[in-house]
Motif scaffolding. Structure first.
Motif, mmCIF file in Angstrom:
data_model
loop_
_atom_site.group_PDB
_atom_site.id
_atom_site.type_symbol
_atom_site.label_atom_id
_atom_site.label_comp_id
_atom_site.label_asym_id
_atom_site.label_seq_id
_atom_site.Cartn_x
_atom_site.Cartn_y
_atom_site.Cartn_z
ATOM 1 N N LEU A 244 18.821 98.670 53.703
ATOM 2 C CA LEU A 244 17.466 98.815 53.173
ATOM 3 C C LEU A 244 17.318 98.055 51.863
ATOM 4 O O LEU A 244 16.306 97.407 51.618
ATOM 5 N N SER A 250 13.864 97.443 57.549
ATOM 6 C CA SER A 250 12.629 97.775 56.846
ATOM 7 C C SER A 250 12.417 99.284 56.870
ATOM 8 O O SER A 250 12.907 99.974 57.768
ATOM 9 N N PRO A 251 11.686 99.824 55.898
ATOM 10 C CA PRO A 251 11.374 101.265 55.940
ATOM 11 C C PRO A 251 10.543 101.638 57.175
ATOM 12 O O PRO A 251 10.647 102.753 57.670
ATOM 13 N N CYS A 254 12.915 102.283 60.002
ATOM 14 C CA CYS A 254 13.578 103.578 59.824
ATOM 15 C C CYS A 254 12.636 104.723 60.176
ATOM 16 O O CYS A 254 13.025 105.675 60.863
#
Length: 479
Positions: A244, A250-251, A254
């Motif tokens: 991350l 990428s967030p 996730c």
């Protein structure tokens, strides 16, 4: 129109907003700037720089599959970036430069100066939201200010997620082959020591590896995350933070992986999934704080009155903490984990930070700097936020009168001493009770090369409490 994709902390092809925008706008070249002087100034760890370089090799292969050449240019400091990029844009007849937004005082200034110089050439500069789920400045209090308490920030995030879940960006289509070739990626830099061989094996590079780790965690460990995350000997955390931090994940990826394993829920269903999504929102929160309260980018306390704390100058105690020689096994095991792997379990990050700032009463900035110099997942916002939380100088901070007792933490979260025995083999023969506080054995304690405690926990606790009691009662949060 020829585009230039400027990679920074977004070293992936999938779900990359700026890369997709560039390739939709025209034929695209990519560039990464090697900036060792700036990285030294920001205390970036050698293992983190090595991780970047290894991920660049993997990224180059992914880009080649899209027919996007990856160029490498040298810009010793970020102040050199405008001229370096302007030269490249002239050479390659670039119409626009595409980037993903970065945060912090230096990053903001760099991008502003790059945009200004490119504008003089008639070259566009387009910045995209990618590192976060929500644009900083879009999650505000009713009075229009940035949130200073996480629970209130999270509540608004939940509302936004209900109404507008951030979507992943489609992988770009392959473009026509260009005549320019990708550059060679350096395997090391003279200013940064090559990490020990164990670190690359612990943290292999590439988004394929990162995606596989994310999926395995989501499918096998996510639902137990809330129950196992505090026990350092268990594989209870995702250990995705390096990916991350470098933008290999990428967030959004996730978040969607967690949602897919929790029937689309982010505040109901699996407690483990909800807890982990909240950790993603903590990451988001600290990035927003970085934008809303720029003083934290300038080595200043979020709570200005805490600048008056009487931090101790204790170089020998600081060195003992850094080397894992404090005489408190959980503290020492955690620090040795950091030195050996470039990573530390999150519960232990709080324990060692509170020990340094409360029991030793040493300035949190010393710890923040040391962590950045050794962490493979070093991130300004998260590292600063965590340190100031533990030191009770930051936003949403732990109450100043709460101090973790490292012996109690050890008995609670490493009850069998397995984590301690792994990192402190000199204590391996102690029983499960004595291993947490070997000095309590008195004259019976004789372990070669393991020190006596460097501080009295009771006395140091009272010292810290008094230091906070003596602070001014009123806090001014102006910048």
């Amino acid at each position: 129109m020829q585009q230039l994709m400027w990679f920074r902390n977004d070293l992936r092809v999938q779900d990359n907003t700026a890369l997709t925008a560039a390739m939709q706008a025209g034929s695209t070249l990519a560039v990464f700037l090697i900036s060792p002087g700036q990285w030294r100034a920001h205390d970036d760890a050698p293992c983190k720089v090595d991780f970047w370089l290894r991920n660049l090799v993997a990224l180059r292969a992914q880009l080649q599959a899209l027919n996007v050449p990856l160029l490498i240019r040298q810009a010793e400091h970020w102040r050199d970036a405008p001229a370096v990029l302007a030269t490249l844009c002239r050479e390659q007849s670039i119409a626009s430069v595409q980037v993903n937004q970065e945060y912090g005082v230096h990053e903001t200034l760099r991008d502003r100066e790059v945009a200004n110089q490119l504008a003089e050439l008639g070259v566009g500069f387009h910045s995209h939201l990618d590192q976060l789920l929500f644009q900083p400045g879009s999650i505000l209090t009713r009075s229009g200010s940035y949130f200073q308490v996480f629970s209130q920030f999270r509540k608004v995030c939940y509302q936004r997620l209900h109404t507008a879940l951030p979507a992943q960006v489609a992988r770009p289509h392959v473009q026509a082959r260009l005549t320019i070739d990708s550059d060679t990626i350096p395997t090391s830099l003279s200013d940064f020591t090559t990490p020990n061989l164990g670190i690359p094996s612990l943290w292999p590079a590439g988004e394929a590896v990162a995606q596989e780790r994310l999926q395995r965690f989501a499918e096998e460990q996510l639902h137990a995350y809330d129950r196992q995350r505090d026990f350092p000997v268990q594989p209870g955390t995702s250990q995705l933070s390096p990916y991350l931090a470098a933008g290999v994940l990428s967030p959004r990826q996730c978040l969607h992986a967690a949602l897919s394993c929790n029937q689309g829920e982010f505040e109901a269903g699996s407690a483990g999934a909800v807890t982990w999504i909240n950790e993603l929102l903590w990451r988001e929160f600290y990035k927003h704080i970085l934008v809303g309260f720029s003083r934290v980018s300038r080595h200043r306390a979020f709570r200005p009155t805490t600048e008056a704390l009487p931090w101790r100058h204790a170089p020998q105690e600081l060195a003992a903490w850094q080397q894992g020689r404090t005489g408190f096994p959980l503290i020492d095991a955690a620090m040795r984990q950091l030195l050996a792997t470039g990573w530390m379990h999150n519960r232990l990050r709080m324990v060692v930070a509170m020990f340094l700032t409360k029991n030793l009463l040493i300035d949190w900035r010393e710890g923040e700097r040391f962590f950045m110099r050794h962490l493979i997942d070093g991130d300004l916002a998260a590292n600063n936020g965590g340190w100031q939380w533990s030191a009770s100088t930051g936003t949403d901070a732990v109450p100043w009168f709460r101090l973790f007792n490292p012996i109690n933490q050890s008995r609670r979260f490493d009850p069998d001493g397995r984590f301690i025995r792994h990192w402190l083999p000199e204590l391996a023969d102690l029983d499960n009770r004595s291993i947490h506080a070997p000095a309590a054995l008195g004259g019976l304690f004789s372990v070669a090369n393991y020190p006596q405690p460097i501080v009295d926990l009771v006395g140091s606790r009272q010292r810290a409490l008094q230091a906070f009691r003596d602070l001014p009662l009123l806090e001014r949060l102006d910048d």
